[in-house]
Design a protein around this motif. Structure first.
Motif, PDB file in Angstrom:
ATOM      1  N   PHE A  24       9.395 -70.349  -7.661  1.00 43.65           N
ATOM      2  CA  PHE A  24      10.000 -69.945  -8.937  1.00 43.65           C
ATOM      3  C   PHE A  24       9.034 -70.229 -10.079  1.00 43.65           C
ATOM      4  CE2 PHE A  24      12.401 -70.985 -12.737  1.00 43.65           C
ATOM      5  CZ  PHE A  24      13.441 -70.061 -12.781  1.00 43.65           C
ATOM      6  N   SER A  30      16.419 -71.923  -8.308  1.00 42.94           N
ATOM      7  CA  SER A  30      15.657 -70.690  -8.078  1.00 42.94           C
ATOM      8  C   SER A  30      16.550 -69.520  -7.679  1.00 42.94           C
ATOM      9  CB  SER A  30      14.598 -70.929  -6.989  1.00 42.94           C
ATOM     10  OG  SER A  30      15.219 -71.160  -5.731  1.00 42.94           O
ATOM     11  N   TRP A  41      18.154 -76.031 -13.620  1.00 40.85           N
ATOM     12  CA  TRP A  41      18.000 -74.687 -13.075  1.00 40.85           C
ATOM     13  C   TRP A  41      17.942 -74.703 -11.550  1.00 40.85           C
ATOM     14  CZ3 TRP A  41      13.591 -73.516 -10.170  1.00 40.85           C
ATOM     15  CH2 TRP A  41      12.549 -74.447 -10.227  1.00 40.85           C
ATOM     16  N   GLU A  54       6.158 -67.788 -10.052  1.00 39.89           N
ATOM     17  CA  GLU A  54       6.565 -66.432 -10.437  1.00 39.89           C
ATOM     18  C   GLU A  54       6.669 -66.283 -11.954  1.00 39.89           C
ATOM     19  OE1 GLU A  54      10.329 -63.311  -9.812  1.00 39.89           O
ATOM     20  OE2 GLU A  54      10.213 -65.166  -8.627  1.00 39.89           O
ATOM     21  N   PHE A  55       7.192 -67.322 -12.616  1.00 37.86           N
ATOM     22  CA  PHE A  55       7.439 -67.223 -14.053  1.00 37.86           C
ATOM     23  C   PHE A  55       6.415 -67.976 -14.908  1.00 37.86           C
ATOM     24  CE2 PHE A  55      11.619 -66.444 -12.120  1.00 37.86           C
ATOM     25  CZ  PHE A  55      11.882 -65.191 -12.674  1.00 37.86           C
ATOM     26  N   THR A 102      20.627 -66.370 -11.108  1.00 40.81           N
ATOM     27  CA  THR A 102      20.183 -65.200 -11.871  1.00 40.81           C
ATOM     28  C   THR A 102      19.979 -65.492 -13.358  1.00 40.81           C
ATOM     29  OG1 THR A 102      21.235 -63.706 -10.288  1.00 40.81           O
ATOM     30  CG2 THR A 102      20.719 -62.799 -12.464  1.00 40.81           C
ATOM     31  N   CYS A 118      19.188 -68.277 -14.673  1.00 40.25           N
ATOM     32  CA  CYS A 118      18.000 -69.141 -14.757  1.00 40.25           C
ATOM     33  C   CYS A 118      16.734 -68.306 -14.728  1.00 40.25           C
ATOM     34  CB  CYS A 118      17.981 -70.142 -13.591  1.00 40.25           C
ATOM     35  SG  CYS A 118      19.412 -71.230 -13.507  1.00 40.25           S
ATOM     36  N   ARG A 119      16.748 -67.285 -13.911  1.00 45.77           N
ATOM     37  CA  ARG A 119      15.587 -66.409 -13.812  1.00 45.77           C
ATOM     38  C   ARG A 119      15.415 -65.592 -15.103  1.00 45.77           C
ATOM     39  NH1 ARG A 119      13.893 -66.468  -8.609  1.00 45.77           N
ATOM     40  NH2 ARG A 119      12.629 -64.600  -8.832  1.00 45.77           N
TER      41      ARG A 119
END
Length: 204
Positions: A135, A91, A89, A138-139, A94, A96-97
């Motif tokens: 990243f 950061s 992945w 955030e997740f 898109t 991947c997010r």
């Protein structure tokens, strides 16, 4: 002395970037995920874009070890005996997010249930570890990621002719013997991710 060394370092980095560019197609969101089984490989691709290899025909990974974005050393070989989920992945990617929440939740759920599964990310084409750390924060990603900005680990870790990463994101799942058993070249939701993991957990 410094003038002669600097160009060599620059060329070396450039060569790695070029090789990684050939090996990986950036940020693929292709839901078909079709790939062939040529070149002596023995894998099949399901209609859902997930390729698998029969137990007796799987190949071992190469060396996949180095520093994580958290600053620790990690060697995937040390995880042998468990099913290992390797997720490539970036950061900036898109798809991947989009898949990150599914990976984070699945990893947490399986750990809570005591499943013999380890998740390892491979963070590529990010300029600095801080991008990957932001990243993960955030997740809520609960597992480590190897830092591989130029794709060197990817090139060394997955032998030619195997189910290797060819896009970002890619997900490779290893069986308990450390061999490459399944691959996806698209963003995954929790259901598709579990469809790659569960059959390997059930293997004797």
């Amino acid at each position: 002395m410094s003038l002669s060394r600097a160009p060599r370092r620059a060329l070396s980095a450039a060569a790695l970037v070029a090789a990684a560019a050939l090996a990986l197609t950036a940020c693929s969101s292709d839901s078909n995920g079709k790939s062939g089984g040529g070149g002596g490989t023995n894998f099949v691709t399901s209609t859902g874009g997930i390729s698998t290899v029969a137990k007796g025909e799987r190949a071992a990974i190469g060396t996949l070890a180095g520093k994580t974005i958290e600053g620790k050393q990690l060697d995937v070989a040390d995880l042998k005996g468990k099913v290992v989920v390797l997720n490539v992945w970036g950061s900036w990617c898109t798809p991947c997010r989009a898949e990150a929440p599914h990976f984070a939740k699945t990893a947490k759920d399986m750990k809570e249930k005591g499943k013999d599964v380890e998740f390892v990310g491979i963070n590529t084409r990010d300029d600095a570890e801080s991008d990957g750390l932001a990243f993960e924060k955030e997740f809520g990603v609960p597992y480590p990621s190897l830092f591989d900005p130029y794709g060197k680990l990817i090139l060394e870790g997955f032998p030619k002719g195997t189910l290797n990463p060819q896009s970002i994101p890619s997900t490779i799942v290893l069986d308990k013997d450390g061999k490459i058993a399944a691959r996806s070249l698209m963003a995954l939701d929790a259901t598709k991710l579990r469809s790659m993991i569960d059959p390997l957990l059930a293997e004797k």
